[in-house]
Write a protein that holds these residues in place. Structure first.
Motif, PDB file in Angstrom:
ATOM      1  N   TRP A 145       0.847  -1.160   0.000  1.00  0.00           N
ATOM      2  CA  TRP A 145       0.000   0.000   0.000  1.00  0.00           C
ATOM      3  C   TRP A 145       0.890   1.219   0.000  1.00  0.00           C
ATOM      4  O   TRP A 145       1.157   1.814   1.017  1.00  0.00           O
ATOM      5  CB  TRP A 145      -0.912  -0.023   1.251  1.00  0.00           C
ATOM      6  CG  TRP A 145      -1.964  -1.114   1.127  1.00  0.00           C
ATOM      7  CD1 TRP A 145      -3.153  -1.003   0.485  1.00  0.00           C
ATOM      8  CD2 TRP A 145      -1.915  -2.459   1.623  1.00  0.00           C
ATOM      9  NE1 TRP A 145      -3.854  -2.199   0.542  1.00  0.00           N
ATOM     10  CE2 TRP A 145      -3.106  -3.107   1.243  1.00  0.00           C
ATOM     11  CE3 TRP A 145      -0.953  -3.177   2.329  1.00  0.00           C
ATOM     12  CZ2 TRP A 145      -3.383  -4.432   1.564  1.00  0.00           C
ATOM     13  CZ3 TRP A 145      -1.222  -4.488   2.643  1.00  0.00           C
ATOM     14  CH2 TRP A 145      -2.444  -5.100   2.257  1.00  0.00           C
ATOM     15  N   HIS A 181      -6.402   0.222  -7.525  1.00  0.00           N
ATOM     16  CA  HIS A 181      -6.293   1.366  -6.616  1.00  0.00           C
ATOM     17  C   HIS A 181      -6.961   2.551  -7.315  1.00  0.00           C
ATOM     18  O   HIS A 181      -7.440   2.429  -8.441  1.00  0.00           O
ATOM     19  CB  HIS A 181      -4.821   1.701  -6.344  1.00  0.00           C
ATOM     20  CG  HIS A 181      -4.021   0.554  -5.787  1.00  0.00           C
ATOM     21  ND1 HIS A 181      -4.009   0.246  -4.449  1.00  0.00           N
ATOM     22  CD2 HIS A 181      -3.229  -0.368  -6.387  1.00  0.00           C
ATOM     23  CE1 HIS A 181      -3.229  -0.812  -4.252  1.00  0.00           C
ATOM     24  NE2 HIS A 181      -2.738  -1.211  -5.405  1.00  0.00           N
ATOM     25  N   CYS A 216      -5.451   7.029  -1.713  1.00  0.00           N
ATOM     26  CA  CYS A 216      -5.996   5.994  -2.584  1.00  0.00           C
ATOM     27  C   CYS A 216      -7.505   5.974  -2.342  1.00  0.00           C
ATOM     28  O   CYS A 216      -7.957   5.984  -1.203  1.00  0.00           O
ATOM     29  CB  CYS A 216      -5.395   4.634  -2.266  1.00  0.00           C
ATOM     30  SG  CYS A 216      -6.145   3.297  -3.217  1.00  0.00           S
ATOM     31  N   GLU A 218      -9.825   3.767  -3.793  1.00  0.00           N
ATOM     32  CA  GLU A 218     -10.530   2.530  -4.167  1.00  0.00           C
ATOM     33  C   GLU A 218     -10.102   1.474  -3.157  1.00  0.00           C
ATOM     34  O   GLU A 218      -8.897   1.263  -2.968  1.00  0.00           O
ATOM     35  CB  GLU A 218     -10.123   2.119  -5.586  1.00  0.00           C
ATOM     36  CG  GLU A 218     -10.735   0.816  -6.067  1.00  0.00           C
ATOM     37  CD  GLU A 218     -12.226   0.922  -6.310  1.00  0.00           C
ATOM     38  OE1 GLU A 218     -12.664   1.898  -6.922  1.00  0.00           O
ATOM     39  OE2 GLU A 218     -12.950   0.025  -5.848  1.00  0.00           O
ATOM     40  N   PHE A 219     -11.071   0.819  -2.529  1.00  0.00           N
ATOM     41  CA  PHE A 219     -10.703  -0.148  -1.495  1.00  0.00           C
ATOM     42  C   PHE A 219      -9.776  -1.212  -2.081  1.00  0.00           C
ATOM     43  O   PHE A 219     -10.114  -1.865  -3.064  1.00  0.00           O
ATOM     44  CB  PHE A 219     -11.939  -0.808  -0.890  1.00  0.00           C
ATOM     45  CG  PHE A 219     -11.569  -1.773   0.194  1.00  0.00           C
ATOM     46  CD1 PHE A 219     -11.105  -1.312   1.417  1.00  0.00           C
ATOM     47  CD2 PHE A 219     -11.621  -3.143  -0.027  1.00  0.00           C
ATOM     48  CE1 PHE A 219     -10.724  -2.190   2.409  1.00  0.00           C
ATOM     49  CE2 PHE A 219     -11.236  -4.030   0.966  1.00  0.00           C
ATOM     50  CZ  PHE A 219     -10.788  -3.546   2.185  1.00  0.00           C
ATOM     51  N   CYS A 220      -8.598  -1.363  -1.469  1.00  0.00           N
ATOM     52  CA  CYS A 220      -7.575  -2.235  -2.074  1.00  0.00           C
ATOM     53  C   CYS A 220      -6.969  -3.181  -1.048  1.00  0.00           C
ATOM     54  O   CYS A 220      -5.870  -3.689  -1.233  1.00  0.00           O
ATOM     55  CB  CYS A 220      -6.496  -1.369  -2.723  1.00  0.00           C
ATOM     56  SG  CYS A 220      -5.758  -0.173  -1.601  1.00  0.00           S
ATOM     57  N   HIS A 224      -5.826  -0.087   2.913  1.00  0.00           N
ATOM     58  CA  HIS A 224      -6.305   0.911   1.938  1.00  0.00           C
ATOM     59  C   HIS A 224      -6.279   2.326   2.526  1.00  0.00           C
ATOM     60  O   HIS A 224      -5.810   3.271   1.903  1.00  0.00           O
ATOM     61  CB  HIS A 224      -7.715   0.527   1.482  1.00  0.00           C
ATOM     62  CG  HIS A 224      -8.530   1.656   0.963  1.00  0.00           C
ATOM     63  ND1 HIS A 224      -8.219   2.308  -0.207  1.00  0.00           N
ATOM     64  CD2 HIS A 224      -9.626   2.276   1.468  1.00  0.00           C
ATOM     65  CE1 HIS A 224      -9.114   3.273  -0.398  1.00  0.00           C
ATOM     66  NE2 HIS A 224      -9.960   3.272   0.596  1.00  0.00           N
ATOM     67  N   MET A 227      -2.968   4.116   2.521  1.00  0.00           N
ATOM     68  CA  MET A 227      -2.298   4.345   1.238  1.00  0.00           C
ATOM     69  C   MET A 227      -2.515   5.795   0.832  1.00  0.00           C
ATOM     70  O   MET A 227      -3.357   6.124   0.021  1.00  0.00           O
ATOM     71  CB  MET A 227      -2.865   3.383   0.190  1.00  0.00           C
ATOM     72  CG  MET A 227      -2.089   3.379  -1.101  1.00  0.00           C
ATOM     73  SD  MET A 227      -2.607   1.987  -2.103  1.00  0.00           S
ATOM     74  CE  MET A 227      -1.804   2.410  -3.656  1.00  0.00           C
TER      75      MET A 227
HETATM   76 CU1  CUA Z   1      -4.854   1.423  -2.884  1.00  0.00          CU
HETATM   77 CU2  CUA Z   1      -6.921   1.719  -1.776  1.00  0.00          CU
END
Ligand code: CUA
Length: 348
Positions: A145, A181, A216, A218-220, A224, A227
């Motif tokens: 991340w 992401h 970031c 977008e859930f990654c 997350h 990030m």
């Molecule tokens: Cu990379 Cu959320």
């Protein structure tokens, strides 16, 4: 009451219903208290590209506001005006009204067509990739991340802090090493997804020197929220200095600094060198390039300020500091950590 009748109770108790209006008013007042200098304020564009988005969003929001008031107003009017007035009569039943039906079909079509023309125009405009000698190209790679920034023409690789010159179009190519992401520096651009096996393009340009925060979007995975990112805009002269400092190999630790020399040895012995790059010494490609770590103010997905105390905590147990961190707990002793930090201090 007859047998079989049930007592109808209101779903929301009456005493709570009385509070609904004051609560709604209070919420409205409290949420309007935001001050104007929030670091991730998407309504505060600081460059020409984010301004294009803003110049589209604001009129569309105004139109949507007018439509909302109009439709809700008519709805409330109709509910009151045509309500059932007694238990004995039904409200007047109406079927079909050509004029009204034509009106509420044509009016929204015209409004949507107008909004659509400006929206498509802006989308096409923002999708154009600028070219030319005065454009700075940066390859941005999302990792779980953290963010990697590679300046192919400047031969600079760094992480988490994207340094750019002011008043310059920065053509960003977005790629992902693992999952989806989303790169989002709200004051400079809208969000754009970063997708594995695909290149996406974004252009940013900052009016003024300064630090622009991002995230970031977008859930990654588990970290997350950790990030984060920063865009650091310099005047062109300062940016040239930054490039010069970051393109050169770092100086080797000197023999006068035995801790740093020992740290460099540990950097290889403990496996750091197989994941991290240090120009001229190590070529790992898993974690952030550390060649000029000391040129940065933050580390670990821009989660922590770069200082001795935070580095020490990090090296004791990375997954404890950033959940899910690919960098494992190496079970380093305090002496080993001291040596490693002394070595990292030389990466200027
Ligand atoms: Cu990379 Cu959320």
């Amino acid at each position: 009451m007859r047998k079989g009748d049930t007592v109808r109770r209101p779903i929301v108790p009456t005493k709570w219903r009385k509070l609904a209006l004051p609560a709604a008013a209070l919420t409205l007042v409290l949420t309007s208290c935001a001050n104007s200098s929030l670091p991730q304020d998407a309504l505060d564009p600081q460059g020409p590209f984010s301004r294009k988005v803003h110049n589209l969003a604001m009129p569309v929001f105004a139109i949507a506001g007018v439509v909302f008031v109009l439709v809700e107003g008519l709805l409330v009017y109709a509910v009151i005006r045509f309500r059932r007035r007694s238990d004995d009569e039904s409200p007047v039943q109406v079927h079909g009204n050509v004029k009204a039906e034509l009106g509420w079909t044509i009016a929204p079509a015209v409004v949507l067509a107008g909004v659509g023309i400006f929206t498509v125009g802006t989308v096409i405009d923002l999708d154009r990739v600028p070219k030319g000698d005065d454009v700075l190209a940066v390859n941005v790679t999302g990792h779980q991340w953290w963010w990697e920034y590679n300046y192919p023409d400047e031969h600079v690789v760094t992480a988490n802090e994207l340094h750019i010159p002011t008043g310059t179009d920065v053509a960003i190519t977005l790629r992902s090493k693992d999952v989806i992401h989303s790169f989002w520096p709200p004051k400079l651009a809208g969000k754009l997804d970063v997708i594995p096996n695909r290149e996406n393009h974004m252009v940013i340009n900052a009016d003024h020197a300064g630090v622009y925060y991002g995230q970031c979007a977008e859930f990654c995975g588990i970290s997350h929220a950790n990030m984060r990112l920063r865009v650091v805009a310099h005047t062109p002269a300062d940016f040239a200095r930054w490039v010069k400092a970051n393109a050169a190999p770092p100086r080797e630790p000197s023999d006068d600094d035995p801790d740093a020399v020992a740290g460099q040895g540990l950097f290889r012995a403990k496996g750091c060198a197989s994941c991290h790059s240090v120009k001229g010494f190590a070529a790992g490609a898993v974690g952030p390039d550390l060649t000029h770590l000391q040129q940065r103010k933050v580390f670990a997905g821009a989660l922590f300020d770069l200082n001795e105390k935070n580095l020490r905590r990090w090296l004791r147990n990375p997954p404890g500091e950033k959940p899910g961190s690919i960098m494992p707990n190496l079970n380093l002793t305090e002496e080993e950590i001291t040596s490693l930090i002394a070595y990292l201090d030389t990466l200027k």
